[in-house]
Design a protein around this motif. Structure first.
Motif, mmCIF file in Angstrom:
data_model
loop_
_atom_site.group_PDB
_atom_site.id
_atom_site.type_symbol
_atom_site.label_atom_id
_atom_site.label_comp_id
_atom_site.label_asym_id
_atom_site.label_seq_id
_atom_site.Cartn_x
_atom_site.Cartn_y
_atom_site.Cartn_z
ATOM 1 N N ARG A 265 0.812 -1.223 0.000
ATOM 2 C CA ARG A 265 0.000 0.000 0.000
ATOM 3 C C ARG A 265 0.844 1.270 0.000
ATOM 4 N N ALA B 190 2.395 0.785 -4.427
ATOM 5 C CA ALA B 190 1.288 1.489 -5.092
ATOM 6 C C ALA B 190 1.612 2.969 -5.354
ATOM 7 N N THR C 197 -3.335 11.441 -8.230
ATOM 8 C CA THR C 197 -3.634 10.959 -6.873
ATOM 9 C C THR C 197 -2.679 11.658 -5.911
ATOM 10 N N PRO C 198 -3.061 11.784 -4.647
ATOM 11 C CA PRO C 198 -2.177 12.482 -3.700
ATOM 12 C C PRO C 198 -0.827 11.789 -3.530
ATOM 13 N N CYS C 199 -0.789 10.483 -3.683
ATOM 14 C CA CYS C 199 0.470 9.756 -3.489
ATOM 15 C C CYS C 199 1.455 9.966 -4.627
ATOM 16 N N CYS D 161 0.632 5.968 1.078
ATOM 17 C CA CYS D 161 -0.755 5.927 0.610
ATOM 18 C C CYS D 161 -1.587 6.909 1.416
ATOM 19 N N ASP E 163 -4.953 6.763 1.039
ATOM 20 C CA ASP E 163 -6.271 6.118 0.958
ATOM 21 C C ASP E 163 -7.261 7.030 0.231
ATOM 22 N N CYS E 164 -6.866 7.412 -0.966
ATOM 23 C CA CYS E 164 -7.585 8.474 -1.673
ATOM 24 C C CYS E 164 -8.933 8.011 -2.218
ATOM 25 N N ILE F 100 -5.485 3.719 -8.136
ATOM 26 C CA ILE F 100 -5.082 2.456 -8.757
ATOM 27 C C ILE F 100 -5.241 1.265 -7.809
HETATM 28 S S1 SF4 Z 1 -5.223 4.393 -2.536
HETATM 29 FE FE1 SF4 Z 1 -4.842 6.317 -3.676
HETATM 30 S S2 SF4 Z 1 -3.314 7.399 -2.424
HETATM 31 FE FE2 SF4 Z 1 -3.274 5.261 -1.781
HETATM 32 S S3 SF4 Z 1 -1.615 4.358 -2.992
HETATM 33 FE FE3 SF4 Z 1 -3.572 3.941 -4.032
HETATM 34 S S4 SF4 Z 1 -3.765 5.608 -5.520
HETATM 35 FE FE4 SF4 Z 1 -2.226 6.238 -4.016
#
Ligand code: SF4
Length: 201
Positions: free
Chosen positions: A141, A145, A156-158, A165, A167-168, A174
């Motif tokens: 995670r 990811a 995405t924020p990451c 992560c 948890d967007c 993805i």
């Molecule tokens: S859930 Fe969203 S923020 Fe978390 S790793 Fe996946 S894409 Fe990135």
């Protein structure tokens, strides 16, 4: 991390296991194992960095949407990979206690690791190995990811720093599903290829 002990753990869980000091050695071995057949690849930086697609394509019919089809032929290429006799994937994390963790977006890669092929090879580099299941899920995670989201240019924020992560709830997220193998699936022929080098996500 003790490769010898890990090999024993994985064999005890029903997997075949082969170990190599380098990606080149692993590539030579796999090139000799898979010949004159249909092969599917799941998305993987590890497999790409090994150059395995190019090696196997010289004497097999290999389907990998990363290489051959990104446009209108994408769906057909994914189906071709799913129908192949042999399938290759890497993993997001492997626990020293034997659990294998993968996160997926569309499900093509994880789905193919679960069912449908005569033989599955899971290629694992040293940097994917962590002490336990909690660490494996955390790595999948918070390391694999975000780096994949960044590489793919996702909104995405990451993807900014690939630091963790968030948890967007982004449409570009993805991470849609998490797969954990506790042990080799019943009736499956799964070989884990351990490589004592760092690469991939
Ligand atoms: S859930 Fe969203 S923020 Fe978390 S790793 Fe996946 S894409 Fe990135």
């Amino acid at each position: 991390m003790d490769f010898f002990a890990l090999k024993g753990t994985l064999e005890g869980l029903g997997y075949a296991v082969s170990c190599f000091a380098s990606a080149d050695e692993a590539c030579d071995y796999l090139d000799g194992q898979v010949d004159g057949t249909t092969v599917g690849f799941g998305g993987s930086m590890t497999l790409d960095q090994m150059g395995l697609f190019e090696r196997l394509s010289a004497h097999n019919e290999v389907a990998w949407h990363h290489k051959s089809h990104k446009g209108p032929g994408l769906k057909a290429e994914l189906q071709k990979a799913h129908a192949a006799r042999v399938y290759f994937s890497s993993v997001n994390a492997l626990a020293e206690t034997g659990e294998i963790v993968n996160i997926d977006n569309t499900g093509n890669r994880v789905g193919s690791t679960w069912y449908g092929h005569e033989k599955l090879f899971l290629v694992v580099r040293r940097n994917k190995i962590v002490p336990d299941l909690a660490g494996a899920i955390h790595r999948a995670r918070n390391v694999a990811a975000p780096r994949n989201a960044q590489r793919l240019g996702k909104k995405t924020p990451c993807a900014q720093k690939a630091d963790k992560c968030y948890d967007c709830n982004s449409p570009d997220r993805i991470c849609r599903g998490l797969s954990v193998f506790w042990r080799c699936l019943a009736g499956a022929s799964i070989e884990i290829v351990l490589i004592d080098e760092d690469l991939g996500y």
